[in-house]
Scaffold this motif. Structure first.
Motif, PDB file in Angstrom:
ATOM      1  N   TYR A 110       0.857  -1.078  -0.056  1.00 29.54           N
ATOM      2  CA  TYR A 110       0.007  -0.044   0.178  1.00 29.54           C
ATOM      3  C   TYR A 110       0.943   1.177   0.027  1.00 29.54           C
ATOM      4  CZ  TYR A 110      -4.373   2.504   0.863  1.00 29.54           C
ATOM      5  OH  TYR A 110      -5.406   3.283   0.657  1.00 29.54           O
ATOM      6  N   HIS A 111       1.816   1.164   0.782  1.00 30.88           N
ATOM      7  CA  HIS A 111       3.195   2.360   0.809  1.00 30.88           C
ATOM      8  C   HIS A 111       3.387   2.787  -0.643  1.00 30.88           C
ATOM      9  CE1 HIS A 111       5.562   5.510   1.988  1.00 30.88           C
ATOM     10  NE2 HIS A 111       5.774   4.928   3.035  1.00 30.88           N
ATOM     11  N   VAL A 112       3.792   1.573  -1.496  1.00 30.42           N
ATOM     12  CA  VAL A 112       3.868   1.660  -2.957  1.00 30.42           C
ATOM     13  C   VAL A 112       3.028   2.482  -3.653  1.00 30.42           C
ATOM     14  CG1 VAL A 112       4.862   0.475  -4.827  1.00 30.42           C
ATOM     15  CG2 VAL A 112       6.019  -0.205  -3.018  1.00 30.42           C
ATOM     16  N   ALA A 113       1.905   2.033  -3.383  1.00 29.27           N
ATOM     17  CA  ALA A 113       0.560   2.704  -3.998  1.00 29.27           C
ATOM     18  C   ALA A 113       0.559   4.341  -3.838  1.00 29.27           C
ATOM     19  CB  ALA A 113      -0.523   1.809  -3.826  1.00 29.27           C
TER      20      ALA A 113
ATOM     21  N   ASP B  24      -1.380  -2.250 -11.738  1.00 24.71           N
ATOM     22  CA  ASP B  24      -0.821  -3.516 -11.486  1.00 24.71           C
ATOM     23  C   ASP B  24      -0.751  -3.712  -9.913  1.00 24.71           C
ATOM     24  OD1 ASP B  24      -1.029  -3.966 -14.005  1.00 24.71           O
ATOM     25  OD2 ASP B  24       1.125  -3.913 -14.385  1.00 24.71           O
ATOM     26  N   GLY B  25      -0.344  -2.652  -9.383  1.00 17.55           N
ATOM     27  CA  GLY B  25      -0.325  -2.727  -7.767  1.00 17.55           C
ATOM     28  C   GLY B  25      -1.830  -2.847  -7.125  1.00 17.55           C
TER      29      GLY B  25
ATOM     30  N   LEU C 170      -3.401  -5.929  -4.643  1.00 18.04           N
ATOM     31  CA  LEU C 170      -3.941  -5.352  -3.329  1.00 18.04           C
ATOM     32  C   LEU C 170      -5.367  -6.113  -3.547  1.00 18.04           C
ATOM     33  CD1 LEU C 170      -3.019  -1.784  -2.888  1.00 18.04           C
ATOM     34  CD2 LEU C 170      -2.670  -3.218  -1.144  1.00 18.04           C
ATOM     35  N   ILE C 171      -6.365  -5.987  -4.474  1.00 26.46           N
ATOM     36  CA  ILE C 171      -7.505  -6.584  -4.446  1.00 26.46           C
ATOM     37  C   ILE C 171      -7.308  -8.223  -4.374  1.00 26.46           C
ATOM     38  CG2 ILE C 171      -9.452  -6.976  -6.006  1.00 26.46           C
ATOM     39  CD1 ILE C 171      -8.769  -4.121  -7.212  1.00 26.46           C
ATOM     40  N   GLU C 172      -6.448  -8.770  -5.254  1.00 26.41           N
ATOM     41  CA  GLU C 172      -6.302 -10.159  -5.106  1.00 26.41           C
ATOM     42  C   GLU C 172      -6.287 -10.832  -3.570  1.00 26.41           C
ATOM     43  OE1 GLU C 172      -2.971 -11.205  -7.277  1.00 26.41           O
ATOM     44  OE2 GLU C 172      -3.885 -10.575  -9.464  1.00 26.41           O
TER      45      GLU C 172
END
Length: 335
Positions: free
Chosen positions: A268-271, A310-311, A315-317
């Motif tokens: 999430y931090h990357v997002a 793609d990130g 997260l959703i997966e």
């Protein structure tokens, strides 16, 4: 909230969205600062980290009070399970200071934006307080970086002594030969985006060392390489005009293999870093006149947007992406 006439004023969609987004971001920062504080040695940097941590906790408490008053479900966000406060340091104290500078800078911009799309007096008051907090934190962090010699100022250029008007369209684009030197606003954009990408690259270098899931590791390494490419392209523009570039922060990433955060938090931090990068590039494009710079930045933005998407899928997966407040589905309700 009620006004002087006793009428209840419902939160608008923009207020709901900004408050929700802010709470998740604050809960993430609370975890980050918890880890940093458990490893920091420099007393001045520790004091600033404690100030930042206290601000974050204060913001969360105010938001929770507001959410409860409005029967607004408090977002899950991030908590004790997302931080390993016993983990050894992944970054140096110098990096903590750089992180604080960048976090306060982007939050200052985002809180200002949230303020301008808020209507209720209590919400405007909250975001106004956040703007003041981030300004104070940014000023203190910048003073510390300058005092410690940890920051390269943007370059000095000649001060204009007369007003000039542009006389040729070559100012925008030259088909042949060297482009004109960059303007002050274009140099500013280069520096802001270099800092943003250097922060992102260093974070992803560290996360790639400690993450266990192979698909997340592969994704983060891809992001590290994208950030590196952005840095090379932006530095090249400065070099061609014989201008210095901000320093790299890669050496401030330590060799730890112990994860200080959960994979959910790191992904999430990357997002969030992606969102901040896109935000910075968007602002930079509004003050860029040279066509070659705009073309390269647009290409970089396209790649970052694809990487960001793609990130979100990752997260959703894993069922890690909370759903933001949404408009009512009128078609579904009509069934």
């Amino acid at each position: 909230m009620t006004n002087q006439d006793g009428r209840h004023i419902t939160l608008t969609s923009s207020e709901l969205g900004e408050l929700w987004k802010n709470y998740i971001g604050e809960s993430l920062l609370n975890c980050v600062y918890t880890h940093y504080l458990s490893n920091v040695d420099d007393e001045r940097i520790k004091a600033i980290l404690e100030k930042a941590s206290n601000m974050t906790k204060s913001h969360m408490m105010k938001l929770e009070k507001l959410f409860n008053k409005e029967s607004f479900a408090i977002p899950a966000g991030f908590g004790k399970n997302d931080v390993n406060d016993q983990a050894q340091a992944v970054f140096t104290d110098k990096f903590y200071l750089f992180y604080l500078k960048e976090a306060s800078r982007i939050n200052l911009l985002q809180f200002s934006n949230a303020l301008t799309v808020s209507f209720r007096a209590d919400v405007r008051e909250y975001f106004s307080e956040c703007v003041k907090d981030m300004n104070d934190l940014y000023q203190e962090t910048m003073d510390a970086m300058l005092a410690k010699g940890l920051i390269i100022r943007s370059p000095f250029i000649p001060v204009p002594t007369e007003v000039k008007f542009i006389e040729s369209k070559d100012f925008l684009h030259k088909l042949i030969g060297k482009q004109r030197p960059m303007t002050s606003t274009e140099i500013t954009s280069m520096y802001v985006n270099l800092d943003s990408n250097q922060l992102g690259k260093s974070l992803m270098m560290a996360f790639s060392q400690v993450v266990q899931s192979e698909d997340i590791k592969k994704y983060i390494l891809r992001g590290r390489d994208i950030s590196h490419k952005n840095i090379v392209i932006l530095q090249d523009f400065l070099t061609k005009d014989h201008l210095p570039a901000p320093q790299l922060w890669d050496p401030e990433v330590l060799e730890s293999k112990v994860a200080p955060f959960s994979e959910k938090l790191m992904l999430y931090h990357v997002a969030l870093a992606n969102a901040g990068s896109l935000f910075n590039y968007g602002i930079g494009l509004t003050s860029t006149f040279r066509y070659d710079i705009s073309v390269d930045v647009a290409r970089l933005v396209t790649e970052i947007a694809k990487f960001s998407n793609d990130g979100v899928k990752l997260l959703i997966e894993r069922n890690w992406l909370e759903q933001p407040p949404m408009a009512a589905d009128r078609d579904e309700l009509a069934k």
